[in-house]
Design an enzyme around this catalytic site. Structure first.
Site, PDB file in Angstrom:
ATOM      1  N   SER A 121       4.393 -28.607 -15.481  1.00  0.00           N
ATOM      2  CA  SER A 121       3.232 -28.864 -16.424  1.00  0.00           C
ATOM      3  C   SER A 121       2.522 -27.730 -15.133  1.00  0.00           C
ATOM      4  O   SER A 121       2.338 -27.543 -14.133  1.00  0.00           O
ATOM      5  CB  SER A 121       2.041 -30.120 -15.998  1.00  0.00           C
ATOM      6  N   TYR A 148      -1.161 -36.457 -10.771  1.00  0.00           N
ATOM      7  CA  TYR A 148       0.170 -35.727 -11.712  1.00  0.00           C
ATOM      8  C   TYR A 148      -0.021 -34.407 -11.352  1.00  0.00           C
ATOM      9  O   TYR A 148       1.084 -33.985 -11.951  1.00  0.00           O
ATOM     10  CB  TYR A 148      -1.008 -35.868 -13.324  1.00  0.00           C
TER      11      TYR A 148
HETATM   12  N1  LIG Z   1       2.168 -33.789 -23.366  1.00  0.00           N
HETATM   13  C1  LIG Z   1       0.990 -33.098 -22.223  1.00  0.00           C
HETATM   14  O1  LIG Z   1       0.742 -32.587 -22.693  1.00  0.00           O
HETATM   15  C2  LIG Z   1       2.574 -32.666 -20.921  1.00  0.00           C
HETATM   16  C3  LIG Z   1       1.852 -31.266 -20.709  1.00  0.00           C
HETATM   17  C4  LIG Z   1       3.103 -30.770 -20.011  1.00  0.00           C
HETATM   18  C5  LIG Z   1       3.778 -31.564 -19.419  1.00  0.00           C
HETATM   19  N2  LIG Z   1       4.041 -32.504 -19.901  1.00  0.00           N
HETATM   20  C6  LIG Z   1       5.601 -33.209 -18.857  1.00  0.00           C
HETATM   21  O2  LIG Z   1       6.410 -33.040 -20.913  1.00  0.00           O
HETATM   22  C7  LIG Z   1       8.024 -33.938 -20.446  1.00  0.00           C
HETATM   23  C8  LIG Z   1       7.613 -34.898 -21.562  1.00  0.00           C
HETATM   24  O3  LIG Z   1       6.951 -35.580 -21.700  1.00  0.00           O
HETATM   25  P1  LIG Z   1       6.551 -35.990 -23.167  1.00  0.00           P
HETATM   26  O4  LIG Z   1       4.720 -35.585 -23.486  1.00  0.00           O
HETATM   27  O5  LIG Z   1       7.361 -35.359 -24.189  1.00  0.00           O
HETATM   28  O6  LIG Z   1       6.251 -37.476 -22.767  1.00  0.00           O
HETATM   29  P2  LIG Z   1       6.434 -39.068 -23.766  1.00  0.00           P
HETATM   30  O7  LIG Z   1       6.266 -40.027 -23.045  1.00  0.00           O
HETATM   31  O8  LIG Z   1       6.353 -38.553 -25.361  1.00  0.00           O
HETATM   32  O9  LIG Z   1       8.416 -38.676 -23.247  1.00  0.00           O
HETATM   33  C9  LIG Z   1       8.375 -39.106 -22.055  1.00  0.00           C
HETATM   34  C10 LIG Z   1       9.982 -39.878 -21.904  1.00  0.00           C
HETATM   35  O10 LIG Z   1       9.850 -39.929 -20.905  1.00  0.00           O
HETATM   36  C11 LIG Z   1      11.255 -41.488 -20.630  1.00  0.00           C
HETATM   37  N3  LIG Z   1      10.422 -42.049 -19.166  1.00  0.00           N
HETATM   38  C12 LIG Z   1       9.671 -42.296 -18.501  1.00  0.00           C
HETATM   39  N4  LIG Z   1       9.420 -42.786 -17.736  1.00  0.00           N
HETATM   40  C13 LIG Z   1      11.217 -42.540 -17.515  1.00  0.00           C
HETATM   41  C14 LIG Z   1      12.410 -43.017 -16.490  1.00  0.00           C
HETATM   42  N5  LIG Z   1      11.935 -43.787 -15.868  1.00  0.00           N
HETATM   43  N6  LIG Z   1      13.368 -42.608 -16.719  1.00  0.00           N
HETATM   44  C15 LIG Z   1      13.744 -42.146 -17.967  1.00  0.00           C
HETATM   45  N7  LIG Z   1      12.913 -41.465 -18.911  1.00  0.00           N
HETATM   46  C16 LIG Z   1      11.474 -42.084 -18.896  1.00  0.00           C
HETATM   47  C17 LIG Z   1       9.737 -42.328 -21.829  1.00  0.00           C
HETATM   48  O11 LIG Z   1      10.432 -43.306 -21.501  1.00  0.00           O
HETATM   49  C18 LIG Z   1      10.318 -41.395 -23.085  1.00  0.00           C
HETATM   50  O12 LIG Z   1      11.080 -41.373 -23.689  1.00  0.00           O
HETATM   51  C19 LIG Z   1       7.036 -34.489 -18.981  1.00  0.00           C
HETATM   52  O13 LIG Z   1       7.513 -34.652 -17.817  1.00  0.00           O
HETATM   53  C20 LIG Z   1       5.729 -34.346 -18.790  1.00  0.00           C
HETATM   54  O14 LIG Z   1       4.408 -34.666 -17.678  1.00  0.00           O
HETATM   55  C21 LIG Z   1       3.608 -33.132 -21.062  1.00  0.00           C
END
Ligand SMILES: NC(=O)c1ccc[n+]([C@@H]2O[C@H](COP(=O)([O-])OP(=O)(O)OC[C@H]3O[C@@H](n4cnc5c(N)ncnc54)[C@H](O)[C@@H]3O)[C@@H](O)[C@H]2O)c1
Length: 269
Positions: free
Chosen positions: A140, A153
């Site tokens: 991120s 985070y």
């Molecule tokens: N959305 C944002 O603004 C943003 C910004 C920067 C980085 N990210 C990163 O993107 C990645 C994806 O997140 P997202 O935004 O799509 O969120 P999201 O919550 O939509 O998807 C995350 C998925 O991970 C799964 N998950 C959670 N814990 C888990 C575990 N222990 N084992 C397996 N699966 C697990 C959840 O069930 C979910 O389906 C993450 O690493 C997040 O930190 C997101």
């Protein structure tokens, strides 16, 4: 070109789902792993419209043996794996440093950091044996900017960037590529996993996500290109790219001032 074989952790929702769709649309066989069985099965149904060979496995990235089992099953079924995307993550805590409990630190780091460590550890021997492979680690921009009240985070994502820098050099001689992705906010379900004392925090993060000019699908398309061209660092948001340059070129004059201003925007405890 042979069909790519791809495993994505946290692939049921958000960015993982978008990545699965992009790869499956390009003809890849994709297996999504997730702890959410119901949403995982729903996502699989739509993925199989793109490629009937897509799969879903119930896979918790905190469980080393479960990931090892996925590797064994997929490498037997598909005779190998080309791309592993360490994407699963949680939003962690928002709030002042001294208020975040050690249990909450352990929860965030176990998923966001050790989840990636386990992915690297389990799939590297297979990639070495195959003499090729590519890791995509989802970090991120928080891991580069380290904004106030997002300590656990940010620290977890800084660790993912650090791990990726190590992997890039350590694994390159084995023809194993590494890409690390540092997005800013974009709309997904991530805010549901925020642990925060201030009840306004989740709404604040959801608003920040909804203001993004970049969608999960846009980011997934860029990641696909980055993997294809073996690009290491990907910052998909224009503003975050500017902040990143500012931090490297003018850390004290502008970057620290910018962080101080950010501190005032974030909901206070
Ligand atoms: N959305 C944002 O603004 C943003 C910004 C920067 C980085 N990210 C990163 O993107 C990645 C994806 O997140 P997202 O935004 O799509 O969120 P999201 O919550 O939509 O998807 C995350 C998925 O991970 C799964 N998950 C959670 N814990 C888990 C575990 N222990 N084992 C397996 N699966 C697990 C959840 O069930 C979910 O389906 C993450 O690493 C997040 O930190 C997101």
């Amino acid at each position: 070109m042979a069909q790519k074989r791809v495993f994505i952790t946290g692939g049921a929702s958000g960015l993982g789902k978008a990545l699965a769709e992009v790869y499956a649309s390009a003809g890849a066989k994709v297996c999504i792993g997730d702890i959410d069985q119901a949403v995982g099965e729903q996502t699989l149904t739509s993925l199989q419209q793109l490629n009937p060979e897509c799969l879903f496995v119930n896979c918790d990235v905190t469980q080393l043996e479960v990931i090892e089992g996925v590797r064994d099953t997929l490498s037997e079924k598909w005779s190998g794996i080309d791309v592993v995307i360490n994407n699963a993550g949680v939003a962690g805590n928002s709030g002042n440093l001294e208020k975040i409990s050690i249990e909450d630190w352990e929860w965030t780091l176990n998923i966001n950091v050790l989840g990636v460590v386990r992915g690297l550890k389990v799939f590297t021997p297979l990639f070495k044996q195959q003499k090729h492979g590519h890791f995509i680690n989802i970090a991120s921009s928080a891991g580069l900017m380290n904004a106030p009240r997002m300590s656990n985070y940010s620290a977890s994502k800084a660790a993912v960037i650090s791990l990726s820098e190590t992997a890039r050099v350590e694994l390159a001689p084995y023809n194993i590529g590494t890409t690390v992705v540092c997005p800013g906010f974009f709309p997904t379900n991530l805010a549901k996993t925020i642990r925060a004392e201030n009840k306004d925090t989740r709404a604040w993060v959801e608003r920040a996500m909804s203001r993004s000019t970049v969608s999960a699908n846009d980011i997934a398309q860029e990641i696909y290109q980055a993997e294809t061209t073996n690009t290491f660092l990907l910052l998909p948001h224009t503003l975050e790219r500017r902040f990143w340059r500012l931090k490297r070129w003018l850390p004290e004059v502008f970057f620290r001032q910018m962080l101080k201003r950010t501190a005032k925007l974030f909901p206070q405890d």
